[in-house]
Write a protein that holds these residues in place. Structure first.
Motif, PDB file in Angstrom:
ATOM      1  N   VAL A  33      -8.086 -13.862  -8.956  1.00 28.59           N
ATOM      2  CA  VAL A  33      -8.555 -12.541  -8.919  1.00 28.59           C
ATOM      3  C   VAL A  33      -7.500 -11.584  -8.424  1.00 28.59           C
ATOM      4  N   THR A  34      -6.981 -12.065  -7.243  1.00 31.15           N
ATOM      5  CA  THR A  34      -5.884 -11.112  -6.695  1.00 31.15           C
ATOM      6  C   THR A  34      -4.689 -11.085  -7.479  1.00 31.15           C
ATOM      7  N   ARG A  35      -4.408 -12.098  -8.492  1.00 29.71           N
ATOM      8  CA  ARG A  35      -3.185 -11.767  -9.142  1.00 29.71           C
ATOM      9  C   ARG A  35      -3.783 -10.822 -10.319  1.00 29.71           C
ATOM     10  N   GLU A  36      -4.829 -10.656 -10.755  1.00 32.84           N
ATOM     11  CA  GLU A  36      -5.393  -9.850 -11.607  1.00 32.84           C
ATOM     12  C   GLU A  36      -5.362  -8.382 -11.282  1.00 32.84           C
ATOM     13  N   GLN A  37      -5.854  -8.317  -9.884  1.00 31.81           N
ATOM     14  CA  GLN A  37      -5.719  -6.975  -9.226  1.00 31.81           C
ATOM     15  C   GLN A  37      -4.337  -6.486  -9.221  1.00 31.81           C
ATOM     16  N   MET A  38      -3.132  -7.220  -9.062  1.00 32.05           N
ATOM     17  CA  MET A  38      -1.974  -7.003  -8.813  1.00 32.05           C
ATOM     18  C   MET A  38      -1.558  -6.293 -10.035  1.00 32.05           C
ATOM     19  N   LYS A  39      -2.115  -6.743 -11.007  1.00 29.07           N
ATOM     20  CA  LYS A  39      -1.758  -6.036 -12.531  1.00 29.07           C
ATOM     21  C   LYS A  39      -2.564  -4.618 -12.547  1.00 29.07           C
ATOM     22  N   ASN A  40      -3.727  -4.360 -12.016  1.00 27.25           N
ATOM     23  CA  ASN A  40      -4.621  -3.264 -12.286  1.00 27.25           C
ATOM     24  C   ASN A  40      -4.089  -2.291 -11.393  1.00 27.25           C
ATOM     25  N   VAL A  41      -3.460  -2.602 -10.175  1.00 27.06           N
ATOM     26  CA  VAL A  41      -3.209  -1.606  -8.962  1.00 27.06           C
ATOM     27  C   VAL A  41      -2.566  -0.300  -9.357  1.00 27.06           C
ATOM     28  N   LYS A  42      -1.933  -0.299 -10.606  1.00 26.24           N
ATOM     29  CA  LYS A  42      -1.240   0.735 -10.989  1.00 26.24           C
ATOM     30  C   LYS A  42      -2.306   2.077 -11.455  1.00 26.24           C
ATOM     31  N   TYR A  43      -3.513   1.410 -11.886  1.00 24.15           N
ATOM     32  CA  TYR A  43      -4.541   2.436 -12.351  1.00 24.15           C
ATOM     33  C   TYR A  43      -5.110   3.111 -11.136  1.00 24.15           C
ATOM     34  N   VAL A  44      -4.956   3.003  -9.916  1.00 26.10           N
ATOM     35  CA  VAL A  44      -5.709   3.219  -8.960  1.00 26.10           C
ATOM     36  C   VAL A  44      -5.000   4.542  -8.449  1.00 26.10           C
ATOM     37  N   LEU A  45      -3.900   4.790  -8.619  1.00 27.06           N
ATOM     38  CA  LEU A  45      -3.013   5.950  -8.168  1.00 27.06           C
ATOM     39  C   LEU A  45      -3.563   7.142  -9.055  1.00 27.06           C
ATOM     40  N   ASP A  46      -3.539   8.265  -8.504  1.00 28.91           N
ATOM     41  CA  ASP A  46      -3.568   9.685  -9.055  1.00 28.91           C
ATOM     42  C   ASP A  46      -2.415  10.031  -9.711  1.00 28.91           C
ATOM     43  N   ASN A  47      -2.363  10.962 -10.584  1.00 28.11           N
ATOM     44  CA  ASN A  47      -1.091  11.612 -11.171  1.00 28.11           C
ATOM     45  C   ASN A  47      -0.341  12.408 -10.005  1.00 28.11           C
ATOM     46  N   GLU A  48       0.817  12.172  -9.765  1.00 27.01           N
ATOM     47  CA  GLU A  48       1.703  12.788  -8.774  1.00 27.01           C
ATOM     48  C   GLU A  48       1.515  14.284  -8.781  1.00 27.01           C
ATOM     49  N   GLY A  49       1.266  14.649  -7.587  1.00 27.64           N
ATOM     50  CA  GLY A  49       1.159  16.140  -7.183  1.00 27.64           C
ATOM     51  C   GLY A  49      -0.432  16.405  -7.535  1.00 27.64           C
ATOM     52  N   ALA A  50      -1.325  15.596  -7.666  1.00 33.42           N
ATOM     53  CA  ALA A  50      -2.757  15.819  -7.827  1.00 33.42           C
ATOM     54  C   ALA A  50      -3.222  15.952  -6.257  1.00 33.42           C
ATOM     55  N   ALA A  51      -3.808  17.135  -6.284  1.00 29.63           N
ATOM     56  CA  ALA A  51      -4.612  17.319  -4.853  1.00 29.63           C
ATOM     57  C   ALA A  51      -5.808  16.285  -4.557  1.00 29.63           C
ATOM     58  N   THR A  52      -5.709  15.406  -3.614  1.00 31.91           N
ATOM     59  CA  THR A  52      -6.876  14.329  -3.534  1.00 31.91           C
ATOM     60  C   THR A  52      -7.623  14.653  -2.150  1.00 31.91           C
ATOM     61  N   TYR A  53      -7.340  15.760  -1.268  1.00 30.08           N
ATOM     62  CA  TYR A  53      -8.146  16.089  -0.348  1.00 30.08           C
ATOM     63  C   TYR A  53      -8.113  17.592  -0.104  1.00 30.08           C
ATOM     64  N   GLU A  54      -9.383  18.226   0.083  1.00 25.71           N
ATOM     65  CA  GLU A  54      -9.166  19.524   0.874  1.00 25.71           C
ATOM     66  C   GLU A  54      -9.801  19.769   2.060  1.00 25.71           C
ATOM     67  N   ALA A  55      -9.233  20.706   2.979  1.00 16.76           N
ATOM     68  CA  ALA A  55      -9.649  20.428   4.334  1.00 16.76           C
ATOM     69  C   ALA A  55     -11.001  21.403   4.435  1.00 16.76           C
ATOM     70  N   VAL A  56     -11.906  20.951   5.402  1.00 14.78           N
ATOM     71  CA  VAL A  56     -13.132  21.457   5.616  1.00 14.78           C
ATOM     72  C   VAL A  56     -12.960  22.289   6.754  1.00 14.78           C
ATOM     73  N   VAL A  57     -13.313  23.414   6.907  1.00 11.61           N
ATOM     74  CA  VAL A  57     -13.303  24.434   7.939  1.00 11.61           C
ATOM     75  C   VAL A  57     -14.208  23.712   8.915  1.00 11.61           C
ATOM     76  N   SER A  58     -13.941  23.690  10.296  1.00  9.70           N
ATOM     77  CA  SER A  58     -14.556  23.303  11.557  1.00  9.70           C
ATOM     78  C   SER A  58     -14.662  24.140  12.532  1.00  9.70           C
ATOM     79  N   SER A  59     -15.550  24.318  13.443  1.00 11.37           N
ATOM     80  CA  SER A  59     -15.618  25.209  14.673  1.00 11.37           C
ATOM     81  C   SER A  59     -15.731  24.220  15.761  1.00 11.37           C
ATOM     82  N   ALA A  60     -15.344  23.001  15.564  1.00 13.33           N
ATOM     83  CA  ALA A  60     -15.681  21.925  16.702  1.00 13.33           C
ATOM     84  C   ALA A  60     -14.651  22.171  17.659  1.00 13.33           C
ATOM     85  N   LYS A  61     -15.086  21.982  18.935  1.00 15.58           N
ATOM     86  CA  LYS A  61     -14.007  22.003  20.190  1.00 15.58           C
ATOM     87  C   LYS A  61     -12.894  21.275  20.019  1.00 15.58           C
ATOM     88  N   HIS A  62     -13.028  20.023  19.381  1.00 19.69           N
ATOM     89  CA  HIS A  62     -11.852  19.288  19.394  1.00 19.69           C
ATOM     90  C   HIS A  62     -10.469  19.652  18.462  1.00 19.69           C
TER      91      HIS A  62
END
Length: 162
Positions: free
Chosen positions: A76-105
């Motif tokens: 199973v691990t060897r099979e996942q090693m073949k498929n790991v390339k499909y996990v990545l997003d296109n280069e430069g794709a935005a994967t996160y956005e900041a959420v505005v927080s008013s917390a003290k920290h």
């Protein structure tokens, strides 16, 4: 994040050693994951890390001298090693956005913009229903109940937003 946790700005105060112990636990994930962004490594690096993991654990046994790996772990691990390339997003794709927080920290919360994040969250919620060790009919009833509870909650959240 480390500074905020060790100073107690997020509520419960921990020492750095206690935080290191928590780092790979569910408690850490449930408390602090919204302030951390996941990093995706290049597929070659991920394959190398998986291979290192495989080599490190292949011949390990537990206290009863049973192998830690099941009969198909390596395949199973060897099979996942073949498929790991499909996990990545296109280069430069935005994967996160900041959420505005008013917390003290002052920490920035991050929301994933990856298309499958909702699916991953759904799977995580149902994961505890998977290996219950009971009859199939009972397991199906538990899963149906979990799905129904999720749908009620999702409808309520949707109604609150509109």
């Amino acid at each position: 994040l480390v500074e905020a946790v060790t100073s107690g700005a997020l509520g419960e105060q921990c020492t750095e050693d206690e935080l290191k112990e928590l780092r790979f636990s569910r408690v850490f994930k449930s408390r602090y994951s919204k302030w951390l962004r996941k990093e995706f490594h290049p597929d070659e690096e991920a394959q190398s890390n998986m291979n290192d993991w495989l080599e490190a654990w292949r011949n390990v046994t537990d206290s009863s001298n049973r192998k830690v790996f099941s009969w198909n772990t390596e395949a199973v691990t060897r099979e996942q090693m073949k498929n790991v390339k499909y996990v990545l997003d296109n280069e430069g794709a935005a994967t996160y956005e900041a959420v505005v927080s008013s917390a003290k920290h002052g920490l920035t919360e991050w929301k994933s913009t990856r298309a499958e994040s909702g699916l991953e969250k759904w799977h995580e919620m149902l994961a505890h229903y998977a290996n219950v060790g009971c009859k199939e009919e009972f397991a199906n009833a538990l899963i149906a109940r979990g799905v129904a509870e999720h749908n009620v909650s999702a409808r309520w959240k949707y109604d609150c937003r509109t």
